[in-house]
Structure formats: C-alpha cells, structure tokens
Design a protein around this motif. Structure first.
Motif, PDB file in Angstrom:
ATOM      1  N   PHE A 154      -3.946   6.049  -2.810  1.00 17.31           N
ATOM      2  CA  PHE A 154      -5.328   5.595  -2.962  1.00 17.31           C
ATOM      3  C   PHE A 154      -5.834   5.881  -4.376  1.00 17.31           C
ATOM      4  O   PHE A 154      -6.409   5.016  -5.038  1.00 17.31           O
ATOM      5  N   HIS A 155      -5.619   7.093  -4.842  1.00 23.38           N
ATOM      6  CA  HIS A 155      -6.066   7.436  -6.186  1.00 23.38           C
ATOM      7  C   HIS A 155      -5.273   6.686  -7.252  1.00 23.38           C
ATOM      8  O   HIS A 155      -5.830   6.282  -8.277  1.00 23.38           O
ATOM      9  N   THR A 156      -3.986   6.464  -6.998  1.00 22.32           N
ATOM     10  CA  THR A 156      -3.160   5.786  -8.000  1.00 22.32           C
ATOM     11  C   THR A 156      -3.579   4.339  -8.178  1.00 22.32           C
ATOM     12  O   THR A 156      -3.645   3.828  -9.299  1.00 22.32           O
ATOM     13  N   THR A 157      -3.891   3.645  -7.080  1.00 20.98           N
ATOM     14  CA  THR A 157      -4.324   2.251  -7.237  1.00 20.98           C
ATOM     15  C   THR A 157      -5.678   2.167  -7.925  1.00 20.98           C
ATOM     16  O   THR A 157      -5.950   1.224  -8.671  1.00 20.98           O
ATOM     17  N   MET A 158      -6.534   3.174  -7.751  1.00 14.44           N
ATOM     18  CA  MET A 158      -7.821   3.174  -8.434  1.00 14.44           C
ATOM     19  C   MET A 158      -7.689   3.495  -9.915  1.00 14.44           C
ATOM     20  O   MET A 158      -8.502   3.053 -10.726  1.00 14.44           O
ATOM     21  N   VAL A 159      -6.682   4.277 -10.283  1.00 15.43           N
ATOM     22  CA  VAL A 159      -6.453   4.610 -11.693  1.00 15.43           C
ATOM     23  C   VAL A 159      -5.732   3.471 -12.409  1.00 15.43           C
ATOM     24  O   VAL A 159      -6.075   3.111 -13.541  1.00 15.43           O
ATOM     25  N   TYR A 160      -4.741   2.874 -11.746  1.00 15.74           N
ATOM     26  CA  TYR A 160      -3.948   1.804 -12.357  1.00 15.74           C
ATOM     27  C   TYR A 160      -4.459   0.410 -11.997  1.00 15.74           C
ATOM     28  O   TYR A 160      -3.858  -0.583 -12.408  1.00 15.74           O
ATOM     29  N   GLY A 161      -5.531   0.354 -11.242  1.00 16.40           N
ATOM     30  CA  GLY A 161      -6.098  -0.935 -10.870  1.00 16.40           C
ATOM     31  C   GLY A 161      -7.548  -1.044 -11.306  1.00 16.40           C
ATOM     32  O   GLY A 161      -8.165  -0.068 -11.735  1.00 16.40           O
ATOM     33  N   PRO A 162      -8.123  -2.223 -11.183  1.00 20.35           N
ATOM     34  CA  PRO A 162      -9.515  -2.435 -11.581  1.00 20.35           C
ATOM     35  C   PRO A 162     -10.476  -1.852 -10.558  1.00 20.35           C
ATOM     36  O   PRO A 162     -10.075  -1.229  -9.572  1.00 20.35           O
ATOM     37  N   VAL A 163     -11.746  -2.046 -10.795  1.00 20.24           N
ATOM     38  CA  VAL A 163     -12.774  -1.656  -9.836  1.00 20.24           C
ATOM     39  C   VAL A 163     -12.530  -2.396  -8.517  1.00 20.24           C
ATOM     40  O   VAL A 163     -12.270  -3.601  -8.505  1.00 20.24           O
ATOM     41  N   TYR A 164     -12.567  -1.649  -7.414  1.00 18.51           N
ATOM     42  CA  TYR A 164     -12.412  -2.260  -6.096  1.00 18.51           C
ATOM     43  C   TYR A 164     -13.742  -2.848  -5.655  1.00 18.51           C
ATOM     44  O   TYR A 164     -14.791  -2.198  -5.727  1.00 18.51           O
ATOM     45  N   ARG A 165     -13.713  -4.099  -5.178  1.00 16.90           N
ATOM     46  CA  ARG A 165     -14.921  -4.806  -4.787  1.00 16.90           C
ATOM     47  C   ARG A 165     -14.943  -5.011  -3.268  1.00 16.90           C
ATOM     48  O   ARG A 165     -14.223  -5.881  -2.763  1.00 16.90           O
ATOM     49  N   ALA A 172      -5.799  -8.391  -7.646  1.00 14.85           N
ATOM     50  CA  ALA A 172      -5.029  -7.904  -8.789  1.00 14.85           C
ATOM     51  C   ALA A 172      -3.888  -7.024  -8.302  1.00 14.85           C
ATOM     52  O   ALA A 172      -4.070  -6.170  -7.423  1.00 14.85           O
ATOM     53  N   LYS A 173      -2.713  -7.210  -8.864  1.00 19.54           N
ATOM     54  CA  LYS A 173      -1.569  -6.382  -8.503  1.00 19.54           C
ATOM     55  C   LYS A 173      -1.643  -5.063  -9.260  1.00 19.54           C
ATOM     56  O   LYS A 173      -1.908  -5.036 -10.460  1.00 19.54           O
ATOM     57  N   HIS A 193      -4.480  -4.771  -5.015  1.00 21.51           N
ATOM     58  CA  HIS A 193      -5.463  -3.727  -4.726  1.00 21.51           C
ATOM     59  C   HIS A 193      -5.803  -3.722  -3.238  1.00 21.51           C
ATOM     60  O   HIS A 193      -5.846  -2.666  -2.596  1.00 21.51           O
ATOM     61  N   GLU A 194      -6.045  -4.903  -2.679  1.00 25.76           N
ATOM     62  CA  GLU A 194      -6.411  -5.000  -1.266  1.00 25.76           C
ATOM     63  C   GLU A 194      -5.269  -4.533  -0.372  1.00 25.76           C
ATOM     64  O   GLU A 194      -5.502  -3.850   0.644  1.00 25.76           O
ATOM     65  N   GLU A 195      -4.048  -4.888  -0.724  1.00 28.25           N
ATOM     66  CA  GLU A 195      -2.896  -4.468   0.077  1.00 28.25           C
ATOM     67  C   GLU A 195      -2.739  -2.955   0.052  1.00 28.25           C
ATOM     68  O   GLU A 195      -2.432  -2.340   1.089  1.00 28.25           O
ATOM     69  N   VAL A 196      -2.943  -2.333  -1.099  1.00 28.42           N
ATOM     70  CA  VAL A 196      -2.841  -0.870  -1.161  1.00 28.42           C
ATOM     71  C   VAL A 196      -3.913  -0.241  -0.279  1.00 28.42           C
ATOM     72  O   VAL A 196      -3.628   0.686   0.494  1.00 28.42           O
ATOM     73  N   PHE A 197      -5.132  -0.740  -0.356  1.00 32.24           N
ATOM     74  CA  PHE A 197      -6.189  -0.198   0.495  1.00 32.24           C
ATOM     75  C   PHE A 197      -5.816  -0.348   1.974  1.00 32.24           C
ATOM     76  O   PHE A 197      -6.018   0.578   2.773  1.00 32.24           O
ATOM     77  N   ARG A 198      -5.277  -1.491   2.338  1.00 37.30           N
ATOM     78  CA  ARG A 198      -4.912  -1.722   3.736  1.00 37.30           C
ATOM     79  C   ARG A 198      -3.787  -0.777   4.173  1.00 37.30           C
ATOM     80  O   ARG A 198      -3.821  -0.234   5.289  1.00 37.30           O
ATOM     81  N   PRO A 484     -10.703  -3.575 -18.533  1.00 40.92           N
ATOM     82  CA  PRO A 484      -9.363  -2.992 -18.662  1.00 40.92           C
ATOM     83  C   PRO A 484      -9.353  -1.596 -19.286  1.00 40.92           C
ATOM     84  O   PRO A 484      -8.364  -0.869 -19.124  1.00 40.92           O
ATOM     85  N   LEU A 485     -10.418  -1.191 -19.979  1.00 42.57           N
ATOM     86  CA  LEU A 485     -10.461   0.147 -20.564  1.00 42.57           C
ATOM     87  C   LEU A 485     -10.402   1.234 -19.501  1.00 42.57           C
ATOM     88  O   LEU A 485      -9.975   2.356 -19.786  1.00 42.57           O
ATOM     89  N   PHE A 486     -10.839   0.932 -18.295  1.00 42.30           N
ATOM     90  CA  PHE A 486     -10.821   1.908 -17.209  1.00 42.30           C
ATOM     91  C   PHE A 486      -9.681   1.621 -16.214  1.00 42.30           C
ATOM     92  O   PHE A 486      -9.725   2.060 -15.075  1.00 42.30           O
ATOM     93  N   THR A 487      -8.674   0.906 -16.668  1.00 38.54           N
ATOM     94  CA  THR A 487      -7.472   0.641 -15.875  1.00 38.54           C
ATOM     95  C   THR A 487      -6.259   1.034 -16.711  1.00 38.54           C
ATOM     96  O   THR A 487      -6.029   0.451 -17.771  1.00 38.54           O
TER      97      THR A 487
END
Length: 511
Positions: A154-165, A172-173, A193-198, A484-487
């Motif tokens: 969960f934390h990794t997808t938020m660090v390596y991914g964009p803002v979750y909406r 976004a992969k 992102h959605e798949e990781v959350f799921r 992208p600065l926060f990804t």
C-alpha cells in the motif's frame, strides 16, 4: 528478475531468475513446519528498512511542509560535501531525479521487496503444508504475513504512484504485486494503482478473520493492527464510515482495560537529568517508552530518527507553530533549543545559531536509555484514536470526534488544560483532528508525505495544500503535490531487467 532470499542467518533460500534484488544466494534451507515459517516474520529485514535510505533517513519527509533546511545545511552539509543522503537535499528543492537513477534504490530493494520474500515464503510455505495449514496457529501466522504484505505494498504504490483518486482514474501502472515465492517465475507485470489497492484490500480481508488478538512483538501485526490498516486504507478511498468501523473496533478492543494501557500520560514523564535536557533520557512509568514494545506502539516499523535536528534538518516554522508551548507537553519533550549548523567553507561562514529542533527520537549519549521516545513508521494507538476521530468528523459526528481529541489531549497536555469546545462545523472539527494528527505523528519519514497526497484532492479546505514551497536562504523552491515530483521513479537497475514493463531508462543527469 533475481530475488535473493536471505531469510535468516541460518535459514537461507537459494534461487535465481530475472534480476530484481541482486544479492547472491548462499545456500538453502526449506522450512518444514508452521513454527519454522513463523520465525521468518521475526527477521530484522522486515522492520529495519521500509522507506529508509542507507543512513536510515527518509527523503520523503524532505518533500513535505514538516521540514526546513538552512542555507548551510543544504549547500554545504548536503551538496558541497556530496552527502550520501543527498536525496534529502534534492527532494527538498524538488530537483528530480532525487537519487541517482543508475544505482540501487533502498526504498524498493531493501524496504519493500527485500521484506516481501519473507511474507511470500510464509504464505506459500504454509499453504504447502497440507492439513497443517488449516490449524489455528497456521492461520494466525498467515494473517500476520498477509497484513504485513498489504502494509508494504500500500505504501509502495503511494510512493511510486500518483495521487490516488477515489472513484476516479487510477489506471496508472505503479509496481509489481509479487505474491509468489517461486523465484523461477518471471516478474509479474506492473499493476495499476487501482489493482494494487484492490489486492491490498483482499490481503487485509484474508488476514482479518484469523489475525491473533496478541502477538509476541509489535513488529508482528495483531488483529488491532490489521483493523488499523483497514481504517488507514479507507482514509485514502474516502470511505469514512469504514474508517470509523475498523478504527472503532480496534480501539475498543485495545483500550478495553482502560486508555492507560495504550497511552502514556505525559504529565507522568520526567527527565533523568533536568539540568541538561538535550542529553537527558526521559523516563516513563513502565520504562518502555523508548522501546519498540512501548505501550503506544501498535505496529512497529523503523522510523527516521534524525529528521528535525541540525545533523540533517530542522522542523519547519509551520510545524513548530502547531504546538502550544505552555500547555502541550510534546513541545516540552520534543522541541528543544539547541546549537544549529555551523561551518566555514571557501571563506564563507554559516552559523544558524540556536534553533528549535526535534528531539523526539534522539539517541541520548552516555545513557542506558538509547532513545528519548521510540517512534514508528507503522501505527501507534494515538494514531488509531485519531483515525477514528477523523472518520467521525468527516461523517459529521462532531461530538464523537471532539471526545476522541479531548481524550488524547488529557494524556498530552498539562493537567487542568481545558477541553476543546464543540466546533461549529464539520470542517472545523476535521481541521482540529488533522492538526492533532500532525502533532502526534513523527516529523520525518512517510506519514506527512502520505497525508499530503490525500489532502491535495480537497482544495480550499484549511488542511489541504496543492503545492509545497521551501526556502533555502533567499531562494524558493516549489513542488506541486499532484504531479510527477511526488511520484518516485523505478530505478534503472530494476527497469533494465524488466523491459516488458515498457518503461524507458531514466537518462536525466544526476550531478
């Protein structure tokens, strides 16, 4: 991809496939019982490295509004000295890439996928044991592995991914959700992102029915930690009724014998050497407040203990202003005046003078007490209570939210400090909760980074920001959160062995 499985000093699996974490295997021993698999969850690698660099610092905090750098720290300590933690500086000035893209990335290699080998081996290994996998002990161990895996991904997808909406486009992969311990298999494709959350949610719901009420150490998630992770997850999905549901269950079970079992009353603390607060240890009634099994720690993951002191940074003026220095005992114990950074280089002198610094996680030299306070990048019981309070406030249950705030404040403020009055609106209640949350969570590491990425979707709210502005001397640097600065990008050493992901190598200059 090659994933090496250094499981324990004596339990080491050997294998190779396409390079992923390039550490050479040195032998193998296959666990054959539930107890042997359970021991894998006690490996220090599980807790030592999440989102920390090789110096146990986390650049994620340096991208937030909790941290400031002086000109001397930034230009001399980090840049001119070519600090091994130069990513802190580049993150602070929003100069991407923050790390050299051609070298290993500790957040990825050590923090997530190094620990994942333990979780996946436990899950696959216990499932391979036949009837033994159905026992209560086996199911409890599996639950701990599933929750740990979910926390990490969960934390990794938020660090390596964009803002979750929530309810929006999350296509976004981001990261590969590796679930197999079979290292002969090719790397899985990147999940969206959605798949990781799921998948995270599925892991947590698989864990929840079997999560043990008590574990042998807070590095292993118990049922309350699993429920806390579900509440935290739903802070990001915007399902605040679910935040209340899970946080309420976890808090009521944890504090069933009284809040004193899971909270320290800061009125009961004292310095071992009041004449020198900077080097003094702090004593709690049970003498455990400085340890990972402190009564307040629900899930332990190693924190960044250096953020906020002149050896690395300072707490921002905005962060300091959150505290009432007369009544909030966290100000007394966390924020101390100390000599700031001072140096002369190339005929130019830098002297920050005395600065308020963050002494919460400082080592106390010459003391038998190693830390003033033990922090965690996982969860504490105060954070759990504040998640319930936020859920209440966001579902317009204002009186319940303020009751939770006042409960925590009675353990943090000088005895006799008046309770907060009932605010006039839900927004005011949310603001009060989130300010308390920011005071309570560590100044460094990933907590504020994660919060900024969820708050930026609420423009116009008093707690929300769309960009962060940092100062370094007379210069200003600006970073937009939903950008992208926060990804963080995946490092080239991973991309080069996984060309099927279709991500070009990062060829931007680093120095």
């Amino acid at each position: 991809m090659r994933i090496s499985y250094l499981l324990l000093p004596v339990f080491i699996l050997a294998a190779s496939c396409n390079k992923f974490l390039d550490v050479k295997p040195k032998g193998k021993l296959i666990p054959t019982s539930v107890a042997e698999y359970a021991h894998l969850l006690d490996n220090p690698d599980v807790v030592q490295y999440p989102f920390l660099n090789n110096n146990s610092q986390s650049m994620l905090a340096y991208m937030t509004d909790n941290i400031s750098l002086s000109e001397g720290i930034g230009k001399v300590y980090y840049k001119a000295s070519n600090s091994p933690s130069i990513d802190n500086y580049y993150g602070y000035i929003f100069r991407a890439p923050y790390r050299n893209p051609s070298i290993s990335a500790p957040f990825w290699d050590w923090g997530t996928y190094r620990s994942m080998k333990y979780f996946n081996n436990v899950i696959d290994g216990i499932h391979s044991l036949g009837d033994a996998a159905a026992t209560a002990d086996a199911q409890a161990v599996l639950a701990q592995a599933y929750t740990s895996r979910a926390w990490s991904y969960f934390h990794t997808t938020m660090v390596y991914g964009p803002v979750y909406r929530p309810g929006g486009d999350n296509s976004a992969k981001t990261i590969p959700y590796v679930t197999s311990s079979d290292v002969s298999l090719a790397a899985p494709p990147l999940s969206t992102h959605e798949e990781v959350f799921r998948k995270v949610l599925a892991d947590l719901h698989t864990a929840l029915p079997h999560a043990p009420e008590v574990t042998n150490f807070p590095s292993r998630p118990n049922k309350a930690a699993t429920q806390a992770m579900l509440a935290y997850y739903h802070l990001f999905t915007g399902k605040y009724d679910s935040v209340v549901y899970y946080a309420d269950m976890a808090w009521k079970a944890s504090a069933a014998q009284g809040a004193d079992k899971v909270l320290y009353n800061f009125n009961d603390l004292y310095y071992t050497n009041p004449a020198n607060e900077l080097t003094s240890g702090i004593i709690s009634p049970d003498s455990k407040m400085n340890l990972p099994n402190s009564r307040e720690i629900l899930l332990f993951r190693a924190p960044d203990n250096s953020a906020g002191r002149a050896s690395a940074s300072y707490p921002s003026d905005e962060f300091i202003a959150l505290f009432d220095k007369d009544t909030d005992l966290r100000y007394k114990y966390y924020l101390l005046q100390a000599p700031g950074y001072k140096t002369t280089t190339g005929g130019v002198s830098y002297d920050d003078g005395n600065k308020i610094q963050y002494y919460r996680g400082v080592l106390t030299p010459g003391s038998t007490v190693p830390l003033k306070f033990q922090m965690t990048a996982g969860f504490t019981y105060p954070e759990l209570l504040l998640m319930r309070a936020e859920g209440y406030a966001r579902t317009n249950r204002i009186s319940e939210a303020v009751a939770d705030l006042n409960l925590l404040r009675r353990y943090r403020y000088v005895t006799g400090t008046p309770d907060l009055a009932l605010p006039a609106s839900a927004d005011e209640a949310i603001r009060l909760v989130l300010e308390e949350r920011r005071r309570e969570l560590p100044v460094g590491h990933l907590k504020r980074f994660m919060d900024l990425k969820r708050f930026c979707l609420e423009p116009g709210k008093p707690w929300a920001k769309t960009k962060i502005v940092h100062e370094l001397g007379a210069e200003q640097y600006e970073g937009t959160i939903d950008s992208p600065l926060f990804t963080l990008p995946i490092a080239n050493n991973v991309l080069s062995f996984n060309p099927e992901w279709g991500i070009p190598l990062d060829t931007r200059p680093f120095n």
